[in-house]
Every structure is written in structure tokens, then in C-alpha cells.
Design a protein around this motif. Sequence first.
Motif, short mmCIF file in Angstrom:
data_model
loop_
_atom_site.label_atom_id
_atom_site.label_comp_id
_atom_site.label_asym_id
_atom_site.label_seq_id
_atom_site.Cartn_x
_atom_site.Cartn_y
_atom_site.Cartn_z
N GLN A 1 -10.11 1.72 0.65
CA GLN A 1 -8.95 0.94 0.22
C GLN A 1 -9.35 -0.50 -0.05
O GLN A 1 -8.94 -1.10 -1.06
CB GLN A 1 -7.87 0.99 1.30
CG GLN A 1 -7.23 2.35 1.48
CD GLN A 1 -6.06 2.32 2.44
OE1 GLN A 1 -5.58 1.25 2.84
NE2 GLN A 1 -5.58 3.49 2.82
N ALA A 2 -10.17 -1.05 0.83
CA ALA A 2 -10.60 -2.44 0.66
C ALA A 2 -11.38 -2.62 -0.63
O ALA A 2 -11.20 -3.61 -1.35
CB ALA A 2 -11.44 -2.88 1.86
N LEU B 1 0.82 -1.21 0.00
CA LEU B 1 0.00 0.00 0.00
C LEU B 1 0.86 1.26 0.00
O LEU B 1 0.52 2.26 -0.64
CB LEU B 1 -0.94 0.00 1.21
CG LEU B 1 -2.12 -0.97 1.13
CD1 LEU B 1 -2.75 -1.14 2.49
CD2 LEU B 1 -3.15 -0.48 0.12
N PRO C 1 -3.77 1.82 -2.93
CA PRO C 1 -4.83 0.84 -3.15
C PRO C 1 -5.35 0.80 -4.58
O PRO C 1 -5.80 -0.26 -5.05
CB PRO C 1 -5.93 1.29 -2.18
CG PRO C 1 -5.65 2.74 -1.93
CD PRO C 1 -4.16 2.86 -1.97
N ASP C 2 -5.28 1.91 -5.31
CA ASP C 2 -5.82 1.96 -6.66
C ASP C 2 -4.94 1.28 -7.69
O ASP C 2 -5.28 1.23 -8.87
CB ASP C 2 -6.06 3.41 -7.08
CG ASP C 2 -7.19 4.05 -6.29
OD1 ASP C 2 -8.11 3.32 -5.87
OD2 ASP C 2 -7.14 5.27 -6.07
N LEU D 1 -9.06 -2.82 -3.65
CA LEU D 1 -8.39 -4.11 -3.77
C LEU D 1 -9.38 -5.21 -4.15
O LEU D 1 -9.03 -6.15 -4.88
CB LEU D 1 -7.68 -4.49 -2.47
CG LEU D 1 -6.24 -4.02 -2.35
CD1 LEU D 1 -6.15 -2.53 -2.09
CD2 LEU D 1 -5.48 -4.79 -1.27
N LEU E 1 -8.48 -2.98 6.46
CA LEU E 1 -8.17 -1.71 5.81
C LEU E 1 -9.37 -0.77 5.86
O LEU E 1 -10.51 -1.22 6.01
CB LEU E 1 -7.80 -1.95 4.34
CG LEU E 1 -6.55 -2.79 4.06
CD1 LEU E 1 -6.42 -3.01 2.56
CD2 LEU E 1 -5.30 -2.13 4.62
N THR F 1 -9.71 -1.82 -8.69
CA THR F 1 -8.51 -1.84 -9.52
C THR F 1 -8.64 -2.83 -10.66
O THR F 1 -8.31 -2.53 -11.81
CB THR F 1 -7.27 -2.17 -8.67
OG1 THR F 1 -7.16 -1.23 -7.61
CG2 THR F 1 -6.01 -2.14 -9.51
N VAL G 1 -7.39 -7.63 4.28
CA VAL G 1 -8.09 -6.58 3.52
C VAL G 1 -9.22 -5.99 4.36
O VAL G 1 -9.46 -4.77 4.33
CB VAL G 1 -8.61 -7.13 2.19
CG1 VAL G 1 -9.49 -6.11 1.48
CG2 VAL G 1 -7.44 -7.52 1.30
#
Length: 286
Positions: free
Chosen positions: A269-270, A228, A233-234, A273, A265, A277, A262
Motif C-alpha cells: 500500500q505504501a 484507503l 491504495p492504487d 501511494l 501502512l 499510482t 504512510v
Amino acid sequence: MIDTHLHVWDRSRSRYRWLDGAPEPLRSDHPLEQGLAALAPYGVERAILVQADETLDETTYLLELVAAEPRLAGAVCYLPLEDPDTVARELPRLAATAGFVGVRNLSHDRPDPDWILGAEQRRSIGLLEEAGVPLDYVSVLPRHLENVVTLAGEHPGLTVVLDHLGKPPVGRDDDYRRWTDRLADAAALANVVAKVSGIYPAEPAEPAEPAAGAVTPEQLDSVLTIALATFGPDRLMLGSDWPVSTVSGGADATMSVLVGAVDRLPREQALALRRGTATRVYGLGA
């Protein structure tokens, strides 16, 4: 959740010669339904198949599965990068095929760690770049990870997907700094993204040492913190690496640790992921 790294194999459809020397649990066929059933308890709703053999027969097989199974979001397929004429012939057809989302080779299994930088391979990679097709790349040696920087730097229009975070040497503190430095070099290039997948304890330094099983939550938290900090995260996505994970504790051990990490997070962010993304990088529909 989108699982971005699911393997299946059927040895009646492709040879999978590497399985001859693989651990016994991997040598039998591993059908799609078995994999989806193993992953369903962890919230996997869709998955991306990833090539596991270097034949166009397997490419056909994976795309047939994607066409028949709505839970599959796509397939990262094989094309012979060392043969740019074949790539030039096959790529337009594949790019027009629903479910084709990327290309990968088993470059990490080749004796020359710089194989991916060969002249013919680079011609093929240029064709992927022109077509906007991502390249999944497996790194198991420090040199492999260094080559990500070369590829991404010289092909700025190519999206390089670093499988398994470049294989962090979990449990090998002497190699950890080198991995973090090389990972940061790769992450400095905006066209590199990475999969949090296939994270297992490093091979023992001495053959007499016992092999470890699955990573611990603490070990995975440490790896994820570094990922991270370097990618954000992206530019990270999740993958089960089933059925390879079956020789490191199985889906229950590996996925419970991965999903648990995960879930700790922050929500945004989670979500990146878990699906954001992957949806962007592989151009997945709803």
C-alpha cells in the motif's frame, strides 16, 4: 517517493494575483530549489509541479523548469477551460511536450461553485478526455466535491485527480460525515483518483477562534483510513502541497506526519501511494 503536488512561483514570470490576499509567508517568490531542499529529507526523489496561476505564461515557466531539472517528473499546467478554442489550439502542442502530464484551473476560487460544469468548460474537458490528459480538480466546498461525480460520470474516459482529498474538514466533526459521504460517491467512479495532500485543520467555525497548525498523526491516520477504504491504495498518491504547507507548520510538521502515516501502512500500500499510482496516472517514465 514522488511528490505529486509541488508548487513554485516567480512573480516576474506570472502575476499570481491571488497571492496579494494570501498569508504573508506565501507572497514572496518560492523557487524550485528551495522546495526540493525542504522535501529531500522526507525521501522525495522526484516531484510533479502543479499550476498556481491561470496564465499560459506560467504554463511555459513550469515546463521550462521540468525540461531543466531531472528531479521533476512533470507538470500539471493551466489551460483556459472557459475558452475551448484556445484549448483546442494549445493542447496538441502541450501533449507533444515532454513533461506535460495534466491540466488544472483554480476553479475553487471562482464565485460560482458550478463553474467547472459550464458549457464551454465541458467542451474543453471533452478535449482533455479525447487526448487522454488527466484533469486535476480542487474541491474546497461540498458542492465542488459533488461536481466530481458529475464530471467523472459524464466523461468516463477522463481521469479526474481530486486534489487534497476534497479538503476533509479536520477538527469539524459536524461536517465530517458529509465529506465522507461525498468522497465515497466520487470514489465509486473508477476514473476518479485522489491526492493525499494539503490536509490541514479546518478553518475555525467562528472568526474569534484560534487557527490550528498542522494536523496531528491521529487526525491524518483517520483521514488516510477513510481514503484507503473508499479509493484503495492504487487510486491514491502523495503530495506535499509545498509551499502552501509553510503556513500550517511548514514542511517539517506536515511531511513528517504524512510520511509517518504512510510508513505505518503495509508495504504494498505504501509503495502505491509513494510512486505507483502517480506513475500510472500521469504516465511517468522511470
